[in-house]
Design a protein around this motif. Sequence first.
Motif: not given
Length: 474
Positions: A175-178, A189-196, A230-236, A285-292
């Motif tokens: 949605g609106w998330k990056s 929460p122990n499983l981190k997600l890297l999004l393409r 890209l915006p300053e806080d978008e680091q990955i 650190k993770s910023v939020a959970q991802l709901d799929v």
Amino acid sequence: MKTICLYFEIHQNIHLKRYRFFEIGKDHYYFDDYENEHAITETAERSYIPALRTFIEMAKLYGKDFKVAFSISGSALELIENYSPEVLELLQELNETGCVEFLAEPYSHGLSSLANEDVFRDEVSRQAKKMKELFGKKPTVLRNSSLIYSDDIGGLVASMGYKGMIAEGAKHILGWKSPHFLYHCNQNPNLKLLLRDYKLSDDISLRFNNSSWNEYPLFADTYIDWIAQLPEDEQIVNIFMELCALGVYQPLSSNILEFIKALPAVAKQRGIVFATPSEIIARTKSVAQLDVPFPMSWNDEERDTSCWLGNVMQREAFNKLYSVADRVLICKDRRITQDWDRIQASNNFRFMTTKPMSVGMYRSIYDSPYDAFTNYMNILGDFINRVNALYPSEIENEELNALLTTIRNQGEEIEVKDKEITRLQTRLKKFEGNAEAKPAAKKPAAKKAAEKKPAEKKPAAAKKPAAKKAEAAK
């Protein structure tokens, strides 16, 4: 600091041959060896070999300023080992540079994560074991076939002990998330997600050589500037694609490898670094959970599973295939298990799709999706007959479940024992190292004194008193 995570998939389908209905029960070999050899050697010459040589040059040139990750399907490894061993040699040479991470994935590059948890666990375990044998380290991050991911799959992967997983940054999920943040699975929460980032990834893998594209020709400094802006806080920024994009989808004549080779130097000038998936997971650190709630993938505009399971034919073949999954899991026949891996590959279902495609659809030997379905079902019919001959369908589910439970418990016991052996070996090495480094232990002071003191002599016969002497003399 902005970080680029560069990842490539290496997968080659093991092609099926023409298999007629009247061959069922007579011919148990399903594969086109000529086409398989031709496909892997051509892809290796056009893409894998020149691309890997370029990555080795980059690792030597840039050192720790360049990092890259790969996942390799079991079917691709089999073809590489049989027909293009130079590819494996280059991967091992690249591994020695220390700039690469190898990820886990299902051995068959199939859809088992959507069908059978036990099959998925078994496939990932075998592929991860192969990665450790070849490259010396067990993967800690997993990549599912075609980046298929859902909440349930994430929970399953987390229960297998993996720290991270890579997935698609699908718009209908974010949605609106990056996609330029680290997220985590909503079941664990122990499983981190890297999004393409599919736009930046497709700019390289799909559009780079398109002369009608408004950004053509694309240069490394332009591409890195897009990331820097890209915006300053978008680091990955996760750039994920198939390795054959370099040389096959985008021909070498387009200077695609020169573009890739220039990226680290330009990125360093802009203060942008490269990192592997596990490095990002360890320090971010993770910023939020991802709901799929429903499975997503990196395929087609829909970013779902419709390219494999979107029509009645595909679902019929899928359900029929996994109807014998529990029996195959307890099977010890090497030919059965090898054929099982090969016919599971997602490409076999992709050939059956009836979806309209914006680009030409590769269908291998098939004239139509119906042709692909017919050929696959003929093969599947013979395969199921072979499985049922070993484990008849009359066997009750309770008996199968008991066997599977026994196998699973044995696997867990072996895993526990392997961990204990590793722990004891580590302690033994540490002990031996300390023993070699430590000087001869000093003896306690009391012991030293005892050693220096001369041995006490036994007292001579006691002298008799004088009075007694005189009396004796009389």
